[in-house]
Design a protein around this motif. Sequence first.
Motif, mmCIF file in Angstrom:
data_model
loop_
_atom_site.group_PDB
_atom_site.id
_atom_site.type_symbol
_atom_site.label_atom_id
_atom_site.label_comp_id
_atom_site.label_asym_id
_atom_site.label_seq_id
_atom_site.Cartn_x
_atom_site.Cartn_y
_atom_site.Cartn_z
ATOM 1 N N UNK A 101 0.836 -1.194 0.000
ATOM 2 C CA UNK A 101 0.000 0.000 0.000
ATOM 3 C C UNK A 101 0.874 1.248 0.000
ATOM 4 N N UNK A 102 0.597 2.162 -0.932
ATOM 5 C CA UNK A 102 1.257 3.471 -0.943
ATOM 6 C C UNK A 102 0.167 4.540 -0.944
ATOM 7 N N UNK A 103 0.144 5.360 0.097
ATOM 8 C CA UNK A 103 -0.850 6.418 0.228
ATOM 9 C C UNK A 103 -0.266 7.716 -0.325
ATOM 10 N N UNK A 104 -0.943 8.299 -1.305
ATOM 11 C CA UNK A 104 -0.478 9.551 -1.900
ATOM 12 C C UNK A 104 -1.636 10.271 -2.573
ATOM 13 N N UNK A 105 -1.530 11.584 -2.656
ATOM 14 C CA UNK A 105 -2.554 12.417 -3.305
ATOM 15 C C UNK A 105 -1.958 12.986 -4.578
ATOM 16 N N UNK A 106 -2.432 12.495 -5.725
ATOM 17 C CA UNK A 106 -1.833 12.874 -7.003
ATOM 18 C C UNK A 106 -2.170 14.301 -7.438
ATOM 19 N N UNK A 107 -3.055 14.972 -6.720
ATOM 20 C CA UNK A 107 -3.328 16.375 -7.056
ATOM 21 C C UNK A 107 -2.309 17.311 -6.419
ATOM 22 N N UNK A 108 -1.446 16.772 -5.546
ATOM 23 C CA UNK A 108 -0.459 17.587 -4.830
ATOM 24 C C UNK A 108 0.868 17.636 -5.591
ATOM 25 N N UNK A 109 1.740 18.533 -5.129
ATOM 26 C CA UNK A 109 3.069 18.690 -5.716
ATOM 27 C C UNK A 109 4.090 17.860 -4.921
ATOM 28 N N UNK A 110 5.221 17.582 -5.545
ATOM 29 C CA UNK A 110 6.390 17.005 -4.871
ATOM 30 C C UNK A 110 6.095 15.713 -4.110
ATOM 31 N N UNK A 111 5.443 14.779 -4.777
ATOM 32 C CA UNK A 111 5.115 13.502 -4.140
ATOM 33 C C UNK A 111 5.915 12.343 -4.736
ATOM 34 N N UNK A 112 6.680 12.620 -5.796
ATOM 35 C CA UNK A 112 7.192 11.522 -6.612
ATOM 36 C C UNK A 112 8.485 10.898 -6.089
ATOM 37 N N UNK A 113 9.293 11.667 -5.355
ATOM 38 C CA UNK A 113 10.530 11.096 -4.822
ATOM 39 C C UNK A 113 10.226 10.002 -3.812
ATOM 40 N N UNK A 118 9.840 4.011 -2.668
ATOM 41 C CA UNK A 118 9.114 2.815 -2.237
ATOM 42 C C UNK A 118 9.017 1.751 -3.332
ATOM 43 N N UNK A 119 9.250 2.152 -4.582
ATOM 44 C CA UNK A 119 9.117 1.205 -5.694
ATOM 45 C C UNK A 119 10.455 0.680 -6.210
ATOM 46 N N UNK A 120 11.547 1.308 -5.828
ATOM 47 C CA UNK A 120 12.812 1.083 -6.523
ATOM 48 C C UNK A 120 13.330 -0.357 -6.451
ATOM 49 N N UNK A 121 12.999 -1.084 -5.396
ATOM 50 C CA UNK A 121 13.533 -2.444 -5.248
ATOM 51 C C UNK A 121 12.578 -3.536 -5.729
ATOM 52 N N UNK A 122 11.450 -3.149 -6.322
ATOM 53 C CA UNK A 122 10.459 -4.130 -6.767
ATOM 54 C C UNK A 122 10.681 -4.496 -8.237
ATOM 55 N N UNK A 123 10.482 -5.767 -8.542
ATOM 56 C CA UNK A 123 10.556 -6.242 -9.928
ATOM 57 C C UNK A 123 9.209 -5.966 -10.590
ATOM 58 N N UNK A 124 9.065 -4.730 -11.101
ATOM 59 C CA UNK A 124 7.778 -4.270 -11.631
ATOM 60 C C UNK A 124 7.660 -4.635 -13.106
ATOM 61 N N UNK A 125 6.511 -5.214 -13.457
ATOM 62 C CA UNK A 125 6.278 -5.577 -14.852
ATOM 63 C C UNK A 125 5.135 -4.831 -15.495
ATOM 64 N N UNK A 126 4.177 -4.347 -14.664
ATOM 65 C CA UNK A 126 2.975 -3.712 -15.211
ATOM 66 C C UNK A 126 2.663 -2.452 -14.416
ATOM 67 N N UNK A 127 2.334 -1.376 -15.132
ATOM 68 C CA UNK A 127 1.792 -0.168 -14.519
ATOM 69 C C UNK A 127 0.406 0.062 -15.088
ATOM 70 N N UNK A 128 -0.597 0.161 -14.218
ATOM 71 C CA UNK A 128 -1.942 0.514 -14.641
ATOM 72 C C UNK A 128 -2.327 1.823 -14.000
ATOM 73 N N UNK A 129 -2.573 2.855 -14.805
ATOM 74 C CA UNK A 129 -2.839 4.185 -14.249
ATOM 75 C C UNK A 129 -4.275 4.605 -14.485
#
Length: 323
Positions: A101-113, A118-129
Amino acid sequence: MDFMELFFISLGTGVVVYYGVRLLLFSRMLFPKLWFPLPKTFFTSMGEWAVVTGSSEGIGRAFAFALAQRGMNIVVMSRTKAKLDQVAKEIGEATGQRVKVIVTDFTKENIFSEIEEQLKDLNIGVLGELLFVPPYKIQFQKKMACCTITKVINCNVKTMAKCCLIIYICLYVYCIYRGKGMILNVSSGIASIPFPLYTLYAASKVFVERFSQGLQAEYKDKGIIIQSVAPFGVSTRLAGFQKTNMITFSPEDFVKYSLQYVSAGDKTNGSICHTVLGWLLQTIPLKILYAEPMMQGSQDYVKRKLIVGAKLTSTKSCVCGHF
């Protein structure tokens, strides 16, 4: 045979070929399992984890469940922790897959770092936006207009592009070894034309489509599928929980259909019914859509649906405690 006769024969032949090709392409949409077959290991071959934004309810939640049912671990992202925790619990219990679970508000600024960390060590294959700010008629009051514009652009444009960059970096590392990956960006069917009352929202979804199509052209040779999914009627809170029928799908049904078309190209409407709706919408003269009675009727309809959605959400909150 004189020049004019040759010209009309050539023109007629061209028209027949053009519509013949379009008919063939349409027939492919009717039989996705035949034209776009996917092996059982298709999604898990992309990687271990799928990241789904806007996944606390509606289409995002349905995508998270569907990908977990296909064997992927899931990262759910939205701004309401209680809803995300409930979704994570339900996915885990139903599928046995891990859920982060990652809690974030995409309408806000400066949330991406923080998201990237939190994602950098995961073997990610799919992004669904699925990034969605409700459609508004732009107000003339400066303060209200600026607030609306900032929220829509931050959520539907900036966040979508930033998340694609973050996930692409993760995908690229693993693509060296597996040569696969997938990004699904949810647009909207109303982005097909300039749409009054949904002006800013529809324009932001055009960005989603063009950005996705451009990225697909750039990175297709890397083995990454990047697709824009543009649905019409789906019964969600923000659509007033409309009754489902042959045109308006439940989120679960829409996701089930749309995942059959992930290899069908850089854009899809997700179902054959919504594809037909898209074609019809583009054939209606804009003067009809822009007529004052039509615009007033559309505005009243949107208001009613948003009110119904708000009431139903309030009711479900009282009953379920977590919706």
